[in-house]
Design a protein around this motif. Structure first.
Motif, short mmCIF file in Angstrom:
data_model
loop_
_atom_site.label_atom_id
_atom_site.label_comp_id
_atom_site.label_asym_id
_atom_site.label_seq_id
_atom_site.Cartn_x
_atom_site.Cartn_y
_atom_site.Cartn_z
N VAL A 189 35.47 -29.10 -55.70
CA VAL A 189 35.85 -29.48 -54.48
C VAL A 189 37.25 -29.63 -54.16
CG1 VAL A 189 33.58 -30.50 -54.07
CG2 VAL A 189 35.29 -31.89 -54.96
N ASP A 190 38.09 -29.31 -55.09
CA ASP A 190 39.54 -29.45 -54.88
C ASP A 190 40.27 -30.88 -54.56
OD1 ASP A 190 40.72 -26.99 -54.88
OD2 ASP A 190 40.56 -26.53 -52.92
N LEU A 191 39.67 -31.56 -55.50
CA LEU A 191 40.16 -32.92 -55.56
C LEU A 191 40.53 -33.59 -56.66
CD1 LEU A 191 37.96 -34.80 -52.71
CD2 LEU A 191 40.56 -34.16 -52.68
N GLY B 6 37.06 -35.87 -44.56
CA GLY B 6 36.92 -34.45 -45.20
C GLY B 6 36.92 -34.77 -46.69
N GLN B 7 37.73 -35.69 -46.98
CA GLN B 7 37.72 -36.02 -48.73
C GLN B 7 36.47 -36.54 -49.03
OE1 GLN B 7 41.42 -38.11 -48.64
NE2 GLN B 7 42.59 -36.57 -49.65
N GLN C 4 33.61 -36.23 -47.57
CA GLN C 4 32.60 -35.13 -47.61
C GLN C 4 32.55 -34.48 -48.71
OE1 GLN C 4 30.43 -33.63 -44.95
NE2 GLN C 4 29.59 -33.36 -47.15
N ARG C 5 33.95 -34.08 -49.47
CA ARG C 5 33.69 -33.25 -50.72
C ARG C 5 33.50 -33.97 -51.66
NH1 ARG C 5 38.64 -29.27 -50.01
NH2 ARG C 5 38.58 -29.04 -48.18
N ILE C 6 33.61 -35.54 -51.80
CA ILE C 6 33.25 -36.26 -52.87
C ILE C 6 31.66 -36.43 -52.78
CG2 ILE C 6 32.97 -38.70 -53.64
CD1 ILE C 6 35.82 -37.09 -54.22
N ALA C 7 31.09 -36.21 -51.51
CA ALA C 7 29.49 -36.27 -51.45
C ALA C 7 28.98 -35.09 -52.00
CB ALA C 7 29.03 -36.59 -50.02
N ILE C 8 29.71 -33.80 -51.79
CA ILE C 8 29.25 -32.61 -52.40
C ILE C 8 29.30 -32.77 -53.80
CG2 ILE C 8 29.77 -30.12 -52.47
CD1 ILE C 8 30.81 -30.51 -49.53
N ALA C 9 30.58 -33.18 -54.46
CA ALA C 9 30.75 -33.11 -55.92
C ALA C 9 29.64 -34.11 -56.48
CB ALA C 9 32.02 -33.81 -56.43
N ARG C 10 29.30 -35.21 -55.94
CA ARG C 10 28.27 -36.15 -56.28
C ARG C 10 27.11 -35.29 -56.48
NH1 ARG C 10 26.65 -41.49 -53.16
NH2 ARG C 10 25.82 -39.88 -51.61
N ALA C 11 26.52 -34.42 -55.45
CA ALA C 11 25.21 -33.69 -55.54
C ALA C 11 25.49 -32.53 -56.61
CB ALA C 11 25.16 -33.29 -54.12
N ILE C 12 26.49 -32.04 -56.57
CA ILE C 12 26.46 -30.78 -57.54
C ILE C 12 26.64 -31.04 -58.96
CG2 ILE C 12 26.96 -28.92 -55.58
CD1 ILE C 12 29.88 -29.33 -56.67
N VAL C 13 27.25 -32.26 -59.35
CA VAL C 13 27.40 -32.62 -60.70
C VAL C 13 26.27 -32.57 -61.42
CG1 VAL C 13 27.58 -34.97 -60.37
CG2 VAL C 13 29.17 -33.88 -62.05
N ASN C 14 25.33 -32.90 -60.85
CA ASN C 14 23.69 -33.05 -61.50
C ASN C 14 23.17 -31.80 -61.52
OD1 ASN C 14 23.47 -36.03 -61.39
ND2 ASN C 14 23.70 -35.58 -58.92
N MET D 39 31.49 -21.84 -52.72
CA MET D 39 30.97 -22.51 -53.66
C MET D 39 29.56 -22.16 -53.91
SD MET D 39 31.22 -26.59 -53.13
CE MET D 39 32.70 -26.92 -52.17
N HIS D 40 28.99 -21.68 -52.99
CA HIS D 40 27.57 -21.31 -53.22
C HIS D 40 27.45 -20.13 -54.02
CE1 HIS D 40 24.32 -18.44 -51.84
NE2 HIS D 40 23.47 -19.59 -52.27
N LYS D 41 28.66 -19.28 -53.93
CA LYS D 41 28.63 -17.76 -54.79
C LYS D 41 28.88 -18.29 -55.94
CE LYS D 41 30.50 -14.64 -51.46
NZ LYS D 41 31.84 -14.47 -50.87
#
Lengths: 263, 482
Positions: free
Chosen positions: B125-127, B141-142, B144-154, B183-185
């Motif tokens: 997520v570029d952070l 925006g940041q 948002q990225r953390i929320a995505i990172a928190r989900a995909i890390v699992n 990211m999806h790709k």
């Protein structure tokens, strides 16, 4: 001639008047009496006497035991109750909240008198369990004051936080300990402050429950009723410092946690 | 069953009060690795579907299968699914690292591995290097990225995103759209994305599910949805469109807007249709040429094109063109056969099942939807007579209308919208509307959830409470043969 104009700032006058008359002046009076002797000379004797007298220290310990017990029991009861009232299935019906808050509308001596009758039926002789009865009386008296701040904290708690916890793999118990509990810490702090101090000082409950042991409140009362303004005041001042210290410590604990994550 | 399917929804329905369905008979298959978007106006049930897949709501009916096993009643923590919430739902009492590691800690992952995973997720997520930061110091925006990172890390099999970009500003949103697609790709995780923004859906998805009123309107690729809308709702909701009522003629010709057009669609001559023409598919030609001619009523610059409105008699056409035309200028409009999309007219509109009451002096009462009216007997029973207070047919036999089933229809253009609640036949709230060449078509939903389609030349707003006046003599009532 200048007309008398009304400025919005004037609205503050009644409040300042009240603050000075009923908060600042009494505080100064307490401090004055607490740190002077009978003839008006500056003295730390009363202050030192409190900490060197085993009887007054015993009273302090006994007050703390009662206050801690009452606070913990109240918290144990109020936490789930407030959660269900705020987040449960019937959260929108304020009827259930009213049931818990309504007793606050009735004078507390009346409530304790009623409670005494009930306890008498159960225990036959109230004088046999003074400590237990005091605890029951205080818990009954202070429970609404514990429920309200927690209820407010839970209504403000964002449900999507709980869902996020569940989503990330937390079961019900883990959601409670890792999401709900940390989020409700501010509510817990204000609820505990609402109950802890009254539990240390409210000696009327003890009197009514035939508990002849002194707590901090009874100590102050007994000094004042024998016109010993100096010793009564110093204990009030000590209690004040005690509460102030507790507030500062809890605030520090909460803030430093947030700061640690910021560093 | 298809083993390519990651998730399958089979006749899923949801009702909160046991009466009205928020979701009706929803069936959908999502393949592994797909980027699927649920698109619809607010209140269409798209978030409800997402919540059922995530496990926060349970379906009232039907099944949700994940890799062929039923997960309908499984709690969220037992599903290999993670969610990015609309308002992020990051834990404010934890720092970035602890937020992202929340799920991993619950799995008792060793510390070294956890640290590695968290920094990988932050990298995606570029952070990178944000581990120790407090959540409250991050921008929207940041977060948002953390929320995505928190989900995909699992490493979930399925990632659910509930309008994750709606709180971001325009530029940020555009950027995140592309990043999410990237990211999806990279991750190969199946994404289900919910949005009400049609542009977002068209940009990002492999497959779009257009929803309205808790029902699927169309499922298809962005191109299919845009070029071949399945019904007028989809045509109106996705992109800009000119919609006209028309009738099919011989040899793939169709007439609407007072002119005749060649099309490439085959329909029975005489079929009622709705013709959809995208504004960018209309060519402006010299006056007198093309199928339509009219006067320019407005022309507004939109950066890369001009939005031009041309009044052709009673009909209005929206045109996107590169050239500026003066207001009042005479122009001709031409539409190529390829660019006219024909949708069969929805013939179930304004058709209601009803029941007749007993014959009285006032007539026969007809009860349908939430309307009850008295109708002259001749309107239902052709050639009937009243003899000594008795209703008789042509042969003189007594007719007992009570309990007979009928179908009632009224033409949308014969009904009227009124703002005086007591003046109309029935009242309700405007549920949706779109513009058809020379008038608006409104769908009014009554309190008992019946829809009435009414044509009206004036603009009303969605959500307006209106009264619908339906003239009894315009109702077509036909008996259902028993």
């Amino acid at each position: 001639m200048n007309k008398l104009t009304f400025d919005r700032k004037m609205l503050v006058i009644p409040y300042v008047f009240f603050l000075v008359c009923f908060v600042i002046l009494p505080l100064l009076v307490i401090v004055y009496y607490g740190f002077t002797d009978g003839s008006g000379h500056l003295s730390f004797e009363n202050f030192l006497a409190f900490f060197t007298n085993p009887k007054t220290m015993g009273t302090l310990v006994y007050s703390l035991v009662i206050a801690v017990t009452v606070t913990l029991i109240c918290l144990a009861i109020a936490y789930p109750v407030a959660y269900i009232l705020a987040k449960g299935e019937y959260a929108k019906h304020h009827f259930f909240l009213m049931i818990f808050v309504l007793p606050m509308w009735i004078n507390f001596t009346l409530r304790i008198t009623a409670l005494k009758e009930i306890l008498t039926v159960i225990e036959w002789n109230l004088a046999l369990h003074p400590f237990a009865n005091t605890i029951v009386g205080m818990v009954y008296d202070f429970l609404p004051f514990m429920i309200m701040p927690l209820f407010n904290a839970f209504t403000k708690l964002d449900s999507s936080m709980i869902e996020a916890g569940r989503d990330l793999g937390a079961n019900s118990l883990q959601t409670l300990t890792k999401v709900i509990l940390p989020l409700s810490v501010p509510g817990i702090i204000s609820a505990v402050t609402m109950v802890f101090l009254p539990a240390m000082t409210n000696y009327v409950v003890l009197d009514m429950m035939y508990n002849s042991t002194y707590i901090m409140g009874s100590l102050i009362g007994s000094y004042f009723s024998s016109f010993d303004w100096n010793n009564g005041s110093v204990i009030s001042a000590i209690l004040l410092m005690f509460i102030g210290l507790c507030t500062i410590l809890t605030n520090y604990a909460v803030q430093s946690k947030a700061e640690r994550s910021r560093a | 069953m298809n083993s390519d399917n990651l998730i399958e929804l089979i006749h899923v329905s949801k009702s909160y009060d046991g009466k009205t369905d928020v979701i009706e008979d929803f069936s959908l298959e999502v393949k592994k690795g797909e980027f699927v978007t649920f698109l619809g106006p607010s209140g269409c049930g798209k978030t409800t579907i997402l919540r059922m897949i995530g496990g926060f709501d349970t379906p009232s009916g039907g099944q949700i299968l994940l890799e062929d096993s039923d997960i309908s009643l499984l709690p969220p923590n037992k599903r290999p699914v993670n969610t990015v919430f609309q308002k992020y739902a990051l834990f404010p009492y934890l720092n970035v690292y602890d937020n992202i590691a929340f799920g991993l800690k619950l799995k008792n992952m060793p510390k070294d591995e956890m640290t590695k995973k968290v920094s990988e997720a932050l990298d995606i997520v570029d952070l990178s290097g944000y581990e120790k930061r407090s959540i409250t110091t991050l921008s929207g925006g940041q977060q948002q990225r953390i929320a995505i990172a928190r989900a995909i890390v699992n490493e979930p099999k399925l990632l659910l995103l509930d309008e994750p970009l709606s709180a971001l500003d325009y530029k940020m949103r555009k950027e995140m759209q592309l990043e999410l697609k990237e990211m999806h790709k990279k991750l190969g995780i199946t994404f289900i994305f919910v949005t009400h923004d049609q542009e977002e859906a068209l940009t990002m998805s492999d497959k779009i599910v257009v929803m309205a009123d808790g029902k699927i309107q169309q499922v298809g690729t962005p191109e299919e949805i845009y070029n071949e809308p399945a019904n007028v709702f989809v045509a109106d909701f996705i992109g800009e469109s000119n919609i006209f009522h028309g009738v099919m003629g011989e040899n793939q010709k169709v007439s609407f807007a007072g002119s005749e057009f060649q099309t490439v669609d085959d329909f029975e001559p005489g079929t009622k249709i709705d013709a959809v023409i995208r504004p960018e598919d209309v060519d402006v030609v010299a006056p007198g040429k093309g199928q339509l001619s009219g006067k320019v009523t407005s022309s507004d610059f939109k950066g890369t094109f001009y939005i031009t409105f041309v009044q052709c008699g009673a009909f209005e056409m929206e045109v996107h063109c590169l050239k500026h035309y003066e207001v009042g200028e005479e122009v001709g409009l031409q539409v190529l056969p390829d660019n006219i999309h024909i949708i069969p007219y929805d013939t179930t509109k304004n058709h209601y099942e009803g029941t007749l009451g007993a014959f009285t002096e006032e007539g026969i009462s007809v009860t349908f939807a939430d309307i009850s009216v008295s109708v002259a007997p001749e309107k239902i029973f052709e050639g009937c007579q009243v003899v000594q207070g008795q209703l008789q047919d042509r042969k003189g036999l007594t007719i007992d209308p009570e309990g007979r089933k009928v179908v009632v229809y009224f033409p949308p253009n014969q009904a009227k919208l009124l703002d005086d609640m007591s003046a109309g036949t029935v009242s309700g709230v405007i549920n949706s509307f779109y513009y058809i060449g020379d008038h608006y078509s409104y769908t009014v939903r009554s309190d008992a959830e019946f829809d009435y389609v009414v044509d009206d030349p004036y603009l009303w707003n969605q959500g307006d409470r209106v009264s619908v006046s339906i003239p009894v003599d315009q109702m077509e009532i036909s008996l259902v043969k028993e």
